[in-house]
Design a protein around this motif. Structure first.
Motif, PDB file in Angstrom:
ATOM      1  N   ILE A   3     -84.527  33.311 -46.810  1.00  0.00           N
ATOM      2  CA  ILE A   3     -84.378  34.631 -46.204  1.00  0.00           C
ATOM      3  C   ILE A   3     -85.720  35.324 -46.211  1.00  0.00           C
ATOM      4  O   ILE A   3     -86.485  35.207 -47.160  1.00  0.00           O
ATOM      5  N   ALA A   4     -86.023  36.011 -45.121  1.00  0.00           N
ATOM      6  CA  ALA A   4     -87.277  36.747 -45.007  1.00  0.00           C
ATOM      7  C   ALA A   4     -86.967  38.137 -44.490  1.00  0.00           C
ATOM      8  O   ALA A   4     -85.996  38.347 -43.785  1.00  0.00           O
ATOM      9  N   HIS A   5     -87.824  39.091 -44.831  1.00  0.00           N
ATOM     10  CA  HIS A   5     -87.641  40.464 -44.391  1.00  0.00           C
ATOM     11  C   HIS A   5     -88.977  40.975 -43.873  1.00  0.00           C
ATOM     12  O   HIS A   5     -90.020  40.695 -44.454  1.00  0.00           O
ATOM     13  N   GLU A   6     -88.927  41.781 -42.772  1.00  0.00           N
ATOM     14  CA  GLU A   6     -90.175  42.255 -42.191  1.00  0.00           C
ATOM     15  C   GLU A   6     -89.923  43.517 -41.390  1.00  0.00           C
ATOM     16  O   GLU A   6     -88.816  43.823 -41.014  1.00  0.00           O
ATOM     17  N   THR A  36     -80.457  40.888 -51.547  1.00  0.00           N
ATOM     18  CA  THR A  36     -79.780  39.716 -52.068  1.00  0.00           C
ATOM     19  C   THR A  36     -79.336  38.821 -50.930  1.00  0.00           C
ATOM     20  O   THR A  36     -79.023  39.274 -49.838  1.00  0.00           O
ATOM     21  N   ALA A  37     -79.293  37.539 -51.180  1.00  0.00           N
ATOM     22  CA  ALA A  37     -78.840  36.574 -50.171  1.00  0.00           C
ATOM     23  C   ALA A  37     -78.361  35.314 -50.856  1.00  0.00           C
ATOM     24  O   ALA A  37     -78.953  34.851 -51.832  1.00  0.00           O
ATOM     25  N   ARG A  45     -82.181  29.812 -41.941  1.00  0.00           N
ATOM     26  CA  ARG A  45     -83.130  30.871 -42.320  1.00  0.00           C
ATOM     27  C   ARG A  45     -82.680  32.164 -41.635  1.00  0.00           C
ATOM     28  O   ARG A  45     -82.475  32.194 -40.426  1.00  0.00           O
ATOM     29  N   VAL A  46     -82.548  33.217 -42.423  1.00  0.00           N
ATOM     30  CA  VAL A  46     -82.098  34.511 -41.916  1.00  0.00           C
ATOM     31  C   VAL A  46     -83.195  35.542 -42.142  1.00  0.00           C
ATOM     32  O   VAL A  46     -83.744  35.635 -43.245  1.00  0.00           O
ATOM     33  N   ARG A  62     -81.935  37.768 -37.298  1.00  0.00           N
ATOM     34  CA  ARG A  62     -82.192  36.465 -36.669  1.00  0.00           C
ATOM     35  C   ARG A  62     -81.782  35.354 -37.625  1.00  0.00           C
ATOM     36  O   ARG A  62     -82.010  35.451 -38.839  1.00  0.00           O
ATOM     37  N   ALA A  63     -81.181  34.332 -37.084  1.00  0.00           N
ATOM     38  CA  ALA A  63     -80.774  33.170 -37.876  1.00  0.00           C
ATOM     39  C   ALA A  63     -81.203  31.914 -37.136  1.00  0.00           C
ATOM     40  O   ALA A  63     -80.890  31.747 -35.943  1.00  0.00           O
ATOM     41  N   SER A  64     -81.918  31.045 -37.812  1.00  0.00           N
ATOM     42  CA  SER A  64     -82.400  29.807 -37.204  1.00  0.00           C
ATOM     43  C   SER A  64     -81.696  28.604 -37.811  1.00  0.00           C
ATOM     44  O   SER A  64     -81.169  28.665 -38.929  1.00  0.00           O
TER      45      SER A  64
END
Length: 310
Positions: A3-6, A36-37, A45-46, A62-64
Protein backbone atom coordinates in the motif's frame (compact mmCIF):
# COMPACT_ATOMS: atom_id res chain seq x y z
CA UNK A 1 -0.35 -6.64 -0.77
CA UNK A 2 1.56 -3.37 -0.81
CA UNK A 3 0.00 0.00 0.00
CA UNK A 4 1.23 3.48 -0.85
CA UNK A 5 -0.11 6.92 -0.03
CA UNK A 6 0.57 10.21 -1.83
CA UNK A 7 -0.67 13.75 -2.53
CA UNK A 8 -0.88 15.03 -6.09
CA UNK A 9 -1.90 18.24 -7.89
CA UNK A 10 -1.71 19.51 -11.46
CA UNK A 11 -2.72 23.18 -11.34
CA UNK A 12 -0.18 25.87 -10.54
CA UNK A 13 -0.71 29.48 -9.48
CA UNK A 14 -2.31 31.41 -6.68
CA UNK A 15 -5.66 29.62 -7.05
CA UNK A 16 -4.25 26.50 -5.48
CA UNK A 17 -1.58 28.00 -3.26
CA UNK A 18 -3.33 27.35 0.02
CA UNK A 19 -4.68 24.00 -1.18
CA UNK A 20 -1.19 22.87 -2.21
CA UNK A 21 0.16 23.78 1.21
CA UNK A 22 -2.60 21.77 2.85
CA UNK A 23 -1.91 18.82 0.56
CA UNK A 24 1.78 18.88 1.44
CA UNK A 25 0.95 19.04 5.13
CA UNK A 26 -1.39 16.09 4.68
CA UNK A 27 1.28 14.08 2.90
CA UNK A 28 3.80 14.72 5.67
CA UNK A 29 1.25 13.87 8.33
CA UNK A 30 0.39 10.72 6.42
CA UNK A 31 3.98 9.61 6.81
CA UNK A 32 3.64 10.08 10.56
CA UNK A 33 0.19 8.67 11.31
CA UNK A 34 0.12 6.25 8.40
CA UNK A 35 -2.89 4.14 7.51
CA UNK A 36 -3.74 0.56 8.19
CA UNK A 37 -4.02 -2.05 5.46
CA UNK A 38 -4.38 -5.80 5.26
CA UNK A 39 -4.71 -8.03 2.24
CA UNK A 40 -5.06 -11.60 1.17
CA UNK A 41 -3.32 -11.17 -2.20
CA UNK A 42 0.29 -9.95 -1.91
CA UNK A 43 0.37 -8.99 -5.61
CA UNK A 44 -2.29 -6.33 -5.22
CA UNK A 45 -1.02 -2.78 -4.69
CA UNK A 46 -3.44 -0.12 -3.43
CA UNK A 47 -2.77 3.63 -3.39
CA UNK A 48 -5.00 6.14 -1.62
CA UNK A 49 -4.51 9.80 -2.54
CA UNK A 50 -4.56 11.73 -0.23
CA UNK A 51 -3.59 9.42 2.59
CA UNK A 52 -4.98 11.76 5.25
CA UNK A 53 -7.90 13.59 3.63
CA UNK A 54 -10.00 16.46 4.88
CA UNK A 55 -13.74 17.14 4.58
CA UNK A 56 -14.42 18.30 1.03
CA UNK A 57 -11.58 16.30 -0.51
CA UNK A 58 -11.71 14.13 -3.60
CA UNK A 59 -9.94 10.84 -2.93
CA UNK A 60 -8.39 8.74 -5.69
CA UNK A 61 -8.11 5.00 -5.04
CA UNK A 62 -6.00 2.88 -7.40
CA UNK A 63 -5.51 -0.87 -7.31
CA UNK A 64 -3.08 -2.73 -9.55
CA UNK A 65 -2.76 -6.43 -10.42
CA UNK A 66 -6.32 -7.02 -9.27
CA UNK A 67 -8.38 -10.17 -9.84
CA UNK A 68 -11.42 -10.03 -12.15
CA UNK A 69 -14.84 -8.90 -10.93
CA UNK A 70 -13.30 -6.63 -8.32
CA UNK A 71 -15.67 -4.75 -6.05
CA UNK A 72 -15.05 -2.39 -3.21
CA UNK A 73 -16.49 -0.26 -0.45
CA UNK A 74 -15.48 3.06 1.06
CA UNK A 75 -17.07 4.01 4.37
CA UNK A 76 -19.73 1.36 3.72
CA UNK A 77 -20.64 2.68 0.26
CA UNK A 78 -19.84 0.85 -3.00
CA UNK A 79 -16.93 2.02 -5.15
CA UNK A 80 -17.41 2.68 -8.88
CA UNK A 81 -14.22 1.51 -10.59
CA UNK A 82 -12.95 2.49 -14.03
CA UNK A 83 -10.01 0.93 -15.89
CA UNK A 84 -6.49 2.36 -15.78
CA UNK A 85 -3.32 0.95 -17.39
CA UNK A 86 -2.25 -1.20 -14.42
CA UNK A 87 -5.64 -2.02 -12.92
CA UNK A 88 -8.62 0.01 -11.78
CA UNK A 89 -9.32 3.30 -10.04
CA UNK A 90 -12.22 5.03 -8.31
CA UNK A 91 -13.01 8.53 -7.07
CA UNK A 92 -14.55 9.12 -3.67
CA UNK A 93 -15.99 12.35 -2.32
CA UNK A 94 -15.86 13.32 1.36
CA UNK A 95 -18.72 15.58 2.35
CA UNK A 96 -17.82 18.93 3.90
CA UNK A 97 -19.75 18.03 7.07
CA UNK A 98 -18.15 14.57 7.53
CA UNK A 99 -16.71 14.44 11.07
CA UNK A 100 -13.03 13.65 11.57
CA UNK A 101 -11.96 10.09 12.30
CA UNK A 102 -10.99 6.83 10.57
CA UNK A 103 -12.68 5.80 7.34
CA UNK A 104 -12.55 2.12 6.39
CA UNK A 105 -12.24 0.70 2.88
CA UNK A 106 -12.17 -2.85 1.52
CA UNK A 107 -11.74 -4.61 -1.83
CA UNK A 108 -13.12 -8.02 -2.70
CA UNK A 109 -13.80 -10.16 -5.75
CA UNK A 110 -16.45 -12.69 -6.70
CA UNK A 111 -15.53 -16.36 -6.39
CA UNK A 112 -16.86 -19.13 -8.60
CA UNK A 113 -19.22 -20.27 -5.82
CA UNK A 114 -20.85 -16.83 -5.71
CA UNK A 115 -19.31 -15.68 -2.44
CA UNK A 116 -16.94 -12.73 -2.24
CA UNK A 117 -13.32 -13.06 -1.14
CA UNK A 118 -11.40 -10.28 0.56
CA UNK A 119 -8.57 -8.86 -1.53
CA UNK A 120 -7.47 -5.92 0.62
CA UNK A 121 -8.78 -3.74 3.42
CA UNK A 122 -7.61 -0.73 5.35
CA UNK A 123 -8.47 2.70 6.65
CA UNK A 124 -7.46 6.33 6.33
CA UNK A 125 -7.59 9.07 8.93
CA UNK A 126 -9.92 11.95 8.07
CA UNK A 127 -8.56 15.13 9.60
CA UNK A 128 -10.66 17.99 10.94
CA UNK A 129 -11.11 21.06 8.76
CA UNK A 130 -12.20 24.45 10.08
CA UNK A 131 -14.22 26.67 7.76
CA UNK A 132 -14.48 30.44 8.18
CA UNK A 133 -17.70 32.34 8.90
CA UNK A 134 -19.19 34.90 6.50
CA UNK A 135 -21.78 37.53 7.36
CA UNK A 136 -24.08 38.82 4.60
CA UNK A 137 -26.92 41.32 4.44
CA UNK A 138 -29.50 40.55 1.75
CA UNK A 139 -33.00 41.78 0.93
CA UNK A 140 -35.47 40.32 3.40
CA UNK A 141 -37.47 38.67 0.63
CA UNK A 142 -34.45 36.55 -0.33
CA UNK A 143 -33.99 35.29 3.23
CA UNK A 144 -37.34 35.14 5.01
CA UNK A 145 -39.45 33.24 2.51
CA UNK A 146 -43.21 33.35 2.23
CA UNK A 147 -45.13 30.08 2.03
CA UNK A 148 -45.39 30.08 -1.76
CA UNK A 149 -41.67 30.73 -2.20
CA UNK A 150 -40.80 28.15 0.44
CA UNK A 151 -42.86 25.54 -1.44
CA UNK A 152 -41.05 26.48 -4.65
CA UNK A 153 -37.64 26.12 -2.99
CA UNK A 154 -38.51 22.71 -1.58
CA UNK A 155 -39.67 21.53 -4.99
CA UNK A 156 -36.45 22.77 -6.58
CA UNK A 157 -34.38 21.01 -3.92
CA UNK A 158 -36.24 17.78 -4.61
CA UNK A 159 -35.67 18.20 -8.36
CA UNK A 160 -31.95 18.69 -7.89
CA UNK A 161 -31.69 15.79 -5.44
CA UNK A 162 -33.39 13.48 -7.94
CA UNK A 163 -30.99 14.54 -10.70
CA UNK A 164 -27.92 13.92 -8.54
CA UNK A 165 -29.24 10.48 -7.56
CA UNK A 166 -29.84 9.31 -11.13
CA UNK A 167 -26.54 9.72 -12.97
CA UNK A 168 -25.11 7.50 -15.67
CA UNK A 169 -23.07 4.46 -14.68
CA UNK A 170 -20.40 5.11 -17.33
CA UNK A 171 -17.42 7.43 -16.95
CA UNK A 172 -17.84 10.34 -19.37
CA UNK A 173 -14.94 12.57 -18.29
CA UNK A 174 -11.34 12.28 -19.44
CA UNK A 175 -8.16 13.93 -18.23
CA UNK A 176 -7.87 16.80 -15.75
CA UNK A 177 -10.73 19.16 -14.93
CA UNK A 178 -10.39 22.80 -15.97
CA UNK A 179 -11.35 26.13 -14.39
CA UNK A 180 -14.77 27.00 -15.84
CA UNK A 181 -14.19 30.76 -16.21
CA UNK A 182 -11.19 32.16 -18.08
CA UNK A 183 -9.91 35.35 -16.47
CA UNK A 184 -12.36 35.28 -13.57
CA UNK A 185 -11.33 36.53 -10.13
CA UNK A 186 -11.50 33.66 -7.64
CA UNK A 187 -13.41 34.58 -4.51
CA UNK A 188 -13.62 31.03 -3.18
CA UNK A 189 -15.98 30.43 -0.32
CA UNK A 190 -16.29 26.64 -0.16
CA UNK A 191 -17.53 25.57 3.25
CA UNK A 192 -18.21 29.09 4.53
CA UNK A 193 -20.55 29.05 7.49
CA UNK A 194 -22.90 31.82 6.44
CA UNK A 195 -24.83 34.17 8.69
CA UNK A 196 -27.36 36.06 6.59
CA UNK A 197 -29.19 38.97 8.16
CA UNK A 198 -27.94 37.69 11.55
CA UNK A 199 -29.45 34.23 10.95
CA UNK A 200 -27.27 31.08 10.63
CA UNK A 201 -27.80 29.44 7.23
CA UNK A 202 -26.56 26.42 5.29
CA UNK A 203 -22.83 26.39 4.45
CA UNK A 204 -21.66 27.55 1.05
CA UNK A 205 -21.10 24.38 -0.97
CA UNK A 206 -19.35 25.78 -4.06
CA UNK A 207 -16.38 27.82 -5.21
CA UNK A 208 -16.99 31.26 -6.74
CA UNK A 209 -15.37 33.28 -9.49
CA UNK A 210 -16.31 36.94 -9.98
CA UNK A 211 -16.44 37.98 -13.63
CA UNK A 212 -18.30 40.51 -15.79
CA UNK A 213 -21.80 39.60 -16.85
CA UNK A 214 -21.72 37.66 -20.11
CA UNK A 215 -18.30 36.06 -19.52
CA UNK A 216 -18.38 32.55 -21.04
CA UNK A 217 -18.87 29.66 -18.63
CA UNK A 218 -17.12 26.49 -19.82
CA UNK A 219 -17.66 22.82 -19.04
CA UNK A 220 -15.05 21.66 -16.55
CA UNK A 221 -14.86 18.32 -18.36
CA UNK A 222 -16.76 16.14 -20.81
CA UNK A 223 -20.18 15.07 -19.67
CA UNK A 224 -23.89 15.06 -20.32
CA UNK A 225 -26.36 17.81 -19.46
CA UNK A 226 -28.47 16.49 -16.59
CA UNK A 227 -30.48 19.64 -15.82
CA UNK A 228 -31.12 23.13 -17.19
CA UNK A 229 -33.40 25.15 -14.93
CA UNK A 230 -33.99 28.39 -13.06
CA UNK A 231 -34.18 28.09 -9.28
CA UNK A 232 -34.93 30.66 -6.61
CA UNK A 233 -31.52 30.54 -4.92
CA UNK A 234 -29.27 29.26 -7.71
CA UNK A 235 -30.83 31.27 -10.53
CA UNK A 236 -30.29 29.95 -14.04
CA UNK A 237 -28.26 26.79 -13.76
CA UNK A 238 -26.74 23.89 -15.62
CA UNK A 239 -25.84 20.52 -14.08
CA UNK A 240 -23.41 18.25 -15.93
CA UNK A 241 -23.28 14.51 -15.30
CA UNK A 242 -19.72 13.21 -15.71
CA UNK A 243 -20.64 9.62 -14.84
CA UNK A 244 -20.05 7.31 -11.87
CA UNK A 245 -21.75 9.69 -9.46
CA UNK A 246 -19.73 12.81 -10.38
CA UNK A 247 -21.59 16.05 -11.21
CA UNK A 248 -20.57 19.69 -11.67
CA UNK A 249 -23.13 22.43 -11.02
CA UNK A 250 -23.01 25.94 -12.53
CA UNK A 251 -25.20 28.57 -10.79
CA UNK A 252 -26.31 32.21 -11.28
CA UNK A 253 -25.94 32.07 -15.08
CA UNK A 254 -27.10 34.96 -17.24
CA UNK A 255 -28.00 32.55 -20.03
CA UNK A 256 -27.61 28.88 -20.92
CA UNK A 257 -26.32 27.40 -24.19
CA UNK A 258 -27.10 23.69 -23.78
CA UNK A 259 -30.10 21.39 -23.51
CA UNK A 260 -30.87 18.40 -21.28
CA UNK A 261 -29.24 15.07 -22.33
CA UNK A 262 -26.88 16.93 -24.68
CA UNK A 263 -23.30 15.65 -24.64
CA UNK A 264 -20.71 18.38 -24.05
CA UNK A 265 -16.95 18.50 -24.45
CA UNK A 266 -14.38 19.76 -21.99
CA UNK A 267 -14.13 23.53 -22.39
CA UNK A 268 -17.39 23.85 -24.34
CA UNK A 269 -19.40 26.98 -23.58
CA UNK A 270 -22.51 26.05 -21.61
CA UNK A 271 -23.64 29.53 -20.52
CA UNK A 272 -22.56 32.97 -19.34
CA UNK A 273 -21.76 34.54 -15.99
CA UNK A 274 -24.70 36.34 -14.45
CA UNK A 275 -26.28 37.38 -11.18
CA UNK A 276 -29.56 35.46 -11.30
CA UNK A 277 -31.07 33.93 -8.18
CA UNK A 278 -29.73 34.99 -4.79
CA UNK A 279 -26.54 36.77 -5.78
CA UNK A 280 -24.97 40.08 -4.77
CA UNK A 281 -23.20 40.53 -8.13
CA UNK A 282 -22.20 38.71 -11.31
CA UNK A 283 -20.20 35.58 -10.57
CA UNK A 284 -20.10 31.85 -11.23
CA UNK A 285 -20.78 29.42 -8.41
CA UNK A 286 -19.30 26.02 -9.26
CA UNK A 287 -20.48 23.12 -7.15
CA UNK A 288 -19.34 19.49 -7.22
CA UNK A 289 -21.27 16.44 -6.06
CA UNK A 290 -19.44 13.11 -5.93
CA UNK A 291 -21.37 10.10 -4.75
CA UNK A 292 -23.78 12.45 -3.02
CA UNK A 293 -20.97 14.21 -1.13
CA UNK A 294 -20.56 17.98 -1.40
CA UNK A 295 -16.88 18.36 -2.23
CA UNK A 296 -14.52 21.26 -2.78
CA UNK A 297 -14.36 22.14 -6.51
CA UNK A 298 -10.71 23.08 -6.07
CA UNK A 299 -9.96 19.53 -4.95
CA UNK A 300 -11.46 18.28 -8.22
CA UNK A 301 -9.48 20.84 -10.24
CA UNK A 302 -6.29 19.69 -8.48
CA UNK A 303 -6.92 16.03 -9.30
CA UNK A 304 -4.20 14.29 -11.32
CA UNK A 305 -6.25 11.53 -12.93
CA UNK A 306 -4.55 8.35 -14.11
CA UNK A 307 -4.26 7.86 -17.89
CA UNK A 308 -6.69 5.73 -19.83
CA UNK A 309 -5.58 2.17 -20.60
CA UNK A 310 -5.96 2.68 -24.35
Amino acid sequence: MAIAHEREGNISGVLLGSLSARLLAGALLGLLVGATATGADPRVRVTVTPATPYPGDVVLIRASDVPPQLGGEWDGHPLSFFPVPDGVAALVGIDLDRPAGPIAWRLSHARSDGDRELVAAGSVLLLARTFPTQRLVLPRGQVDLDLATLARVRGEQAELHAVLAAGTGARLWRGPFRVPVDGGRPTGGFGLRRIINDQPRSPHTGYDWAAPRGTPVLAANAGRVALVAEHFFAGRLVVLDHGLGLFTLYFHLDDTRVRPVEDVARGQRIGSVGATGRATGPHLHLGVSLGGARVDPMALLALSPPPDPW
